[in-house]
Design an enzyme around this catalytic site. Sequence first.
Site, mmCIF file in Angstrom:
data_model
loop_
_atom_site.group_PDB
_atom_site.id
_atom_site.type_symbol
_atom_site.label_atom_id
_atom_site.label_comp_id
_atom_site.label_asym_id
_atom_site.label_seq_id
_atom_site.Cartn_x
_atom_site.Cartn_y
_atom_site.Cartn_z
ATOM 1 C CG ASP A 272 82.241 86.618 5.112
ATOM 2 O OD1 ASP A 272 82.222 87.481 4.271
ATOM 3 O OD2 ASP A 272 81.311 85.914 5.485
ATOM 4 C CE LYS A 294 77.651 90.110 3.760
ATOM 5 N NZ LYS A 294 76.852 88.724 4.221
ATOM 6 C CG MET A 409 74.932 87.007 14.224
ATOM 7 S SD MET A 409 74.255 87.523 12.757
ATOM 8 C CE MET A 409 73.436 85.839 12.165
HETATM 9 N N1 SAH Z 1 77.944 80.501 8.597
HETATM 10 C C1 SAH Z 1 78.404 80.836 10.000
HETATM 11 C C2 SAH Z 1 77.408 81.808 10.912
HETATM 12 C C3 SAH Z 1 77.622 83.068 10.314
HETATM 13 S S1 SAH Z 1 76.709 84.272 11.241
HETATM 14 C C4 SAH Z 1 78.490 79.374 10.772
HETATM 15 O O1 SAH Z 1 77.827 78.499 10.048
HETATM 16 O O2 SAH Z 1 78.996 79.136 11.751
HETATM 17 C C5 SAH Z 1 77.916 84.889 12.448
HETATM 18 C C6 SAH Z 1 77.656 84.261 13.822
HETATM 19 O O3 SAH Z 1 78.155 83.085 14.031
HETATM 20 C C7 SAH Z 1 78.543 84.990 14.769
HETATM 21 O O4 SAH Z 1 77.852 86.282 15.137
HETATM 22 C C8 SAH Z 1 78.511 84.026 16.013
HETATM 23 O O5 SAH Z 1 77.179 83.956 16.647
HETATM 24 C C9 SAH Z 1 78.826 82.676 15.103
HETATM 25 N N2 SAH Z 1 80.060 82.340 15.103
HETATM 26 C C10 SAH Z 1 80.931 82.149 14.071
HETATM 27 N N3 SAH Z 1 82.074 81.758 14.420
HETATM 28 C C11 SAH Z 1 81.964 81.442 15.605
HETATM 29 C C12 SAH Z 1 82.989 80.912 16.516
HETATM 30 N N4 SAH Z 1 83.965 80.475 16.277
HETATM 31 N N5 SAH Z 1 82.502 80.815 17.926
HETATM 32 C C13 SAH Z 1 81.484 81.289 18.253
HETATM 33 N N6 SAH Z 1 80.306 81.761 17.380
HETATM 34 C C14 SAH Z 1 80.863 81.795 16.375
#
Ligand code: SAH
Length: 495
Positions: A272, A294, A409
């Site tokens: 991704d 995505k 998000m």
């Molecule tokens: N599976 C991922 C989440 C995927 S949804 C997890 O466990 O973190 C995608 C969202 O995750 C982004 O829109 C943001 O809200 C958050 N996100 C992912 N990586 C991030 C990061 N390094 N810092 C802050 N938010 C993050």
Amino acid sequence: MTSNHDKRRMPAESAPPRMQALARLPVFFALHGKRVFIAGGNAAAAWKAELLAAAGALVDIYATDPCDELLDLATAAPAGAITVHRKPWECGAMEGCALAIGAIEADAEARQFQAAAQFAGVPCNVIDKPYFCDFSFGAIVNRSPLVVAISTDGAAPVFAQAIRSRIEAMLPSGFARWAGAARSWRSAVKQSGLSFNGRRLFWQIFTRTALQNPNAEPSRVDFDTLLEKTHAEAPAAEQGSVTLVGAGPGDPELLTLRALRALQSADVILYDDLVSKEVLDFARREAKHMLVGKTGHGPSCKQSEINVLMVGLAKSGRRVVRLKGGDPMIFGRASEEIQACRTAAIPIEVVPGVTAAQGAASRLGVSLTHRSAARRVQYLTGHGESGTLPDDIDWRGVADPAATTVIYMPKKTLRQFTDRAIAAGLDPQTPAIAIANATRPDETVVAAPIDELAEAALPDGPTIVMIGSVCAMTQTSHSGAGHRAEQKIKMHSQT
Ligand code: SAH
């Protein structure tokens, strides 16, 4: 109205990351039975003669006054042969040699020597005169046929020696026997009737066994046992598989050992946009990389297309790693991908990762639970299936002063989210933090009471919003220790 959410993107193969600039190219010369030319007869020449003869070379030394060490060596070469010609070096004798080494003091003669070697088309090294060298010798760790060489491009020979000592200590001497066994078994494995994947499996089981029993003396019985194990495990290896791997929030040091192993044995990696380049750098170089991004706001690949691609690749025998930001089981649509694999009878494994909330908590020094202040943590999404704020959030749960809420998000809907939560009883002064790019070098933090945070411009990049009394417990500045990232923290004060 078409939102960005509807924009389409096709899964695309991306080129593997380019190699970083390389100061020197390590190459391993096969010198067995080849002539090597040495000019000069001092102790340094003797050491090089020994090294080259150990590699099987036929060493011709031209020296008017060879030292005793060299003369002794000539009568007892470790392998190959050493011949001392008691006369000055001459260009003609260099012809047909694999390498030319000069133990020469004067620059003028060194220059002549290099010119002669170049004329004869022979790579040349003048000892301790890098300016006249086409190549250098590395510091060596010898577990032949396993050989490790270390170079610092001449920058720090002492450093190279220290690293050599460390590698010496790390590599049991028995690895020489295992590497030797590998050499003698190689053709038998080729002729064993195993397929390409089966042979790869044999060598993986071989490696596992060697690492677990470094000091064993590998024997014919070991070979037969390895072959038996391979035949037992081969049907599964032929099949192809899918591994959902959590890439963590960005810092590659947060990968699990299992994630690393999956990345290093993958044939194809479907990843991704959220996955950082630094994490991808750990993947096997030969693996095909495919971006199936995505992003939530930008163009997206359809989930159904990702499923079809992933299952198709596994069915054709590939080991597919589906690499997802954070933890695959948190807002990662993992259940749909797991279901697609189960329906197609593809073996599926899940490797957890550090989710964004955990990564952020570690960076902020904020515990998400607290014995008296936060008995519950909840992860919510601000972005429902249709791209709007989900309708079915438990607002009373969000308003609970004893809960820590993390919104993934959050960006498009934070104002709306906050209004609904306040209407349900959330104190507008509840401490909150928005953190973008958590654990990455460009990490950014904005801290303010939730009602104000909802008005603030949220930072660029993937962001989560944390709400709850624990958010008051963060430090406002981070000083070094263990934190590689520069962290910017903005406090929104009440006006
Ligand atoms: N599976 C991922 C989440 C995927 S949804 C997890 O466990 O973190 C995608 C969202 O995750 C982004 O829109 C943001 O809200 C958050 N996100 C992912 N990586 C991030 C990061 N390094 N810092 C802050 N938010 C993050």
